[in-house]
Design a protein around this motif. Structure first.
Motif, mmCIF file in Angstrom:
data_model
loop_
_atom_site.group_PDB
_atom_site.id
_atom_site.type_symbol
_atom_site.label_atom_id
_atom_site.label_comp_id
_atom_site.label_asym_id
_atom_site.label_seq_id
_atom_site.Cartn_x
_atom_site.Cartn_y
_atom_site.Cartn_z
ATOM 1 N N ILE A 1 0.996 -0.877 -0.034
ATOM 2 C CA ILE A 1 0.061 -0.014 0.061
ATOM 3 C C ILE A 1 0.786 1.228 0.059
ATOM 4 N N ILE A 2 1.528 1.357 0.645
ATOM 5 C CA ILE A 2 2.529 2.140 1.292
ATOM 6 C C ILE A 2 3.435 2.245 -0.547
ATOM 7 N N GLU A 3 3.736 1.474 -1.172
ATOM 8 C CA GLU A 3 4.603 1.629 -2.123
ATOM 9 C C GLU A 3 3.690 2.163 -3.629
ATOM 10 N N GLY A 4 2.145 1.671 -2.712
ATOM 11 C CA GLY A 4 1.174 1.916 -3.947
ATOM 12 C C GLY A 4 1.546 3.661 -3.890
ATOM 13 N N MET A 5 1.470 4.166 -3.319
ATOM 14 C CA MET A 5 0.782 5.815 -2.815
ATOM 15 C C MET A 5 1.930 6.201 -3.269
ATOM 16 N N LYS A 6 3.331 5.920 -3.584
ATOM 17 C CA LYS A 6 3.975 6.639 -4.131
ATOM 18 C C LYS A 6 4.921 6.261 -5.836
ATOM 19 N N ASN A 7 3.515 5.365 -5.811
ATOM 20 C CA ASN A 7 3.229 5.534 -7.241
ATOM 21 C C ASN A 7 2.033 5.633 -7.735
ATOM 22 N N LEU A 8 1.512 6.371 -7.285
ATOM 23 C CA LEU A 8 -0.334 7.120 -7.566
ATOM 24 C C LEU A 8 -0.975 6.508 -7.374
ATOM 25 N N VAL A 9 -1.155 5.137 -7.448
ATOM 26 C CA VAL A 9 -2.062 3.735 -7.261
ATOM 27 C C VAL A 9 -3.137 4.778 -6.171
ATOM 28 N N VAL A 10 -2.500 4.634 -5.120
ATOM 29 C CA VAL A 10 -2.954 4.433 -3.956
ATOM 30 C C VAL A 10 -2.719 6.483 -3.809
ATOM 31 N N ALA A 11 -4.566 6.186 -2.923
ATOM 32 C CA ALA A 11 -4.992 8.027 -2.410
ATOM 33 C C ALA A 11 -3.975 7.709 -0.860
ATOM 34 N N GLU A 12 -3.763 8.741 -0.679
ATOM 35 C CA GLU A 12 -2.949 8.896 0.464
ATOM 36 C C GLU A 12 -4.087 8.712 1.835
ATOM 37 N N ALA A 13 -5.074 8.936 1.712
ATOM 38 C CA ALA A 13 -6.740 8.110 2.152
ATOM 39 C C ALA A 13 -6.982 7.263 1.953
ATOM 40 N N GLY A 14 -5.755 6.539 1.276
ATOM 41 C CA GLY A 14 -6.689 4.462 1.244
ATOM 42 C C GLY A 14 -4.862 4.159 1.882
ATOM 43 N N LEU A 15 -4.106 4.942 2.769
ATOM 44 C CA LEU A 15 -3.321 4.338 3.252
ATOM 45 C C LEU A 15 -4.692 4.340 4.500
ATOM 46 N N ILE A 16 -4.824 5.421 5.429
ATOM 47 C CA ILE A 16 -5.970 5.219 6.132
ATOM 48 C C ILE A 16 -7.501 4.094 6.548
ATOM 49 N N ALA A 17 -8.094 3.794 5.000
ATOM 50 C CA ALA A 17 -8.940 3.739 4.369
ATOM 51 C C ALA A 17 -8.448 1.189 5.395
ATOM 52 N N HIS A 18 -7.020 1.528 4.827
ATOM 53 C CA HIS A 18 -6.180 -0.115 4.414
ATOM 54 C C HIS A 18 -6.157 0.020 6.411
ATOM 55 N N GLY A 19 -5.724 0.723 7.286
ATOM 56 C CA GLY A 19 -5.895 0.799 8.534
ATOM 57 C C GLY A 19 -6.910 0.508 9.180
ATOM 58 N N ARG A 20 -7.886 0.764 8.824
ATOM 59 C CA ARG A 20 -8.813 0.607 9.440
ATOM 60 C C ARG A 20 -10.027 -1.061 8.906
ATOM 61 N N GLY A 21 -9.469 -1.183 7.799
ATOM 62 C CA GLY A 21 -9.532 -2.348 7.430
ATOM 63 C C GLY A 21 -8.650 -3.709 8.301
ATOM 64 N N GLU A 22 -7.423 -3.376 8.201
ATOM 65 C CA GLU A 22 -6.471 -4.106 9.049
ATOM 66 C C GLU A 22 -6.791 -4.833 10.954
ATOM 67 N N CYS A 23 -7.395 -3.448 11.274
ATOM 68 C CA CYS A 23 -8.165 -3.153 12.401
ATOM 69 C C CYS A 23 -9.242 -4.367 13.053
ATOM 70 N N PHE A 24 -9.616 -4.288 11.868
ATOM 71 C CA PHE A 24 -11.445 -5.524 11.539
ATOM 72 C C PHE A 24 -10.739 -6.739 11.432
ATOM 73 N N ASP A 25 -9.866 -6.853 10.636
ATOM 74 C CA ASP A 25 -8.680 -8.057 10.309
ATOM 75 C C ASP A 25 -8.780 -8.446 11.304
ATOM 76 N N TYR A 26 -7.942 -8.429 12.036
ATOM 77 C CA TYR A 26 -7.259 -8.158 13.789
ATOM 78 C C TYR A 26 -8.842 -9.128 14.438
ATOM 79 N N ILE A 27 -9.490 -8.162 14.952
ATOM 80 C CA ILE A 27 -10.788 -8.881 15.586
ATOM 81 C C ILE A 27 -11.683 -10.519 15.012
ATOM 82 N N LEU A 28 -10.980 -10.469 13.769
ATOM 83 C CA LEU A 28 -11.505 -11.572 13.173
ATOM 84 C C LEU A 28 -10.481 -12.402 12.793
ATOM 85 N N GLY A 29 -9.766 -12.725 13.329
ATOM 86 C CA GLY A 29 -8.363 -13.464 13.371
ATOM 87 C C GLY A 29 -7.846 -13.133 12.160
#
Ligand code: ATP
Ligand code: MG
Length: 265
Positions: free
Chosen positions: A27-55
């Motif tokens: 995701i970080i590399e995607g942001m550097k290459n313009l593929v991912v928006a800055e806000a995409g990093l934060i969306a990914h983090g929100r996803g990670e959090c839910f993934d954590y509590i789903l095991g």
């Protein structure tokens, strides 16, 4: 060596959170290459959090939603897979394979526009083997009713009967539903507006969902329409979301016990 490989190599494979860190770097590399928006990093983090509590695994409940999603896509007349920056950065190769096995075209659709982003995503998809990619030529786009964000500009999605929307924004899911389209969402948050609006909500990480969908498509392609319809009709999205929430509660209860066993006060 690309800076992505550098970053990935910095994480030893033996690291207990290797998989999670590997996708973070994509995701970080995607942001550097313009593929991912800055806000995409934060969306990914929100996803990670839910993934954590789903095991961090594909649950049996998610597998039921995946099966219903694949059956729906195989039965569709004009299916489309919507692609945003995060999805393109995380698993472009599998995305292209899925599009081919399902015969469902890929359409780029972004919330955050930036000069060069569509081009960057197009390049990633082409490098992964995509031949036809929609949502690129402004002359071919029309605007969906009832939506103000950039996501309103669509091409094939305008006439699609089934749209798969990984990591979607709630507003467009709602707009697509109002246009009577069947919506398949992939969202780790089971109570986001997207998850609640969709017809089929796959609560799982997109990096696990796409390979699983490819596997299930190969299996379900052997079935006739009647059996595919039976799979779709037996699926209840509301119940599925409720079961997912129960799994989260169970997981947290179990972790609570484990945490108190490990930590000696
Ligand atoms: P909504 O607009 O549907 O109410 P939101 O505003 O909370 O949701 P958005 O930023 O619009 O969230 O969308 C991002 C969604 O994508 C989040 O719900 C997040 O949990 C989910 N998400 C992020 N990364 C992944 C991933 N790798 N796999 C699946 N879902 C993910
Ligand atoms: Mg949103």
């Amino acid at each position: 060596m690309t800076s992505n490989e550098n970053q990935e190599n910095a994480v030893p494979k033996s690291h207990p959170r290797y998989e999670s860190l590997k996708y973070r770097h994509k995701i970080i590399e995607g942001m550097k290459n313009l593929v991912v928006a800055e806000a995409g990093l934060i969306a990914h983090g929100r996803g990670e959090c839910f993934d954590y509590i789903l095991g961090e695994k594909t649950t049996e409940v998610a597998k039921k939603a995946i099966e219903a999603a694949v059956a729906t896509l195989l039965l569709a007349d004009r299916p489309v897979i919507s692609v945003n920056g995060n999805v393109a950065a995380l698993n472009p190769n599998e995305l292209v394979i899925l599009s081919n096995v399902l015969n469902a075209p890929l359409e780029i659709n972004l919330f955050y526009h930036k000069e060069g982003r569509i081009e960057a995503i197009k390049n990633v998809l082409q490098k992964a083997g995509a031949i036809e990619i929609y949502g690129i030529d402004p002359k071919k786009m029309i605007e969906l009713d009832g939506l103000e964000s950039n996501r309103r500009k669509v091409e094939l999605i305008a006439n699609a009967d089934v749209v798969m929307v990984p990591l979607e924004d709630g507003d467009r899911t709602e707009a697509l539903k109002k246009l009577k389209k069947k919506v398949i969402a992939v969202d780790l948050n089971p109570i986001s507006r997207t998850a609640l609006w969709a017809d089929i909500t796959i609560v799982d990480n997109i990096v696990r969902v796409i390979p699983e969908m490819i596997k299930i498509t190969k299996k379900l392609k052997e079935l006739n329409k009647k059996r595919l319809n039976a799979i779709v009709n037996n699926f209840n999205n509301k119940l599925n979301i409720q079961e997912t929430l129960d799994l989260i509660l169970d997981y947290i209860q179990r972790q609570k016990k484990i945490a108190f066993d490990i930590i000696k006060f």
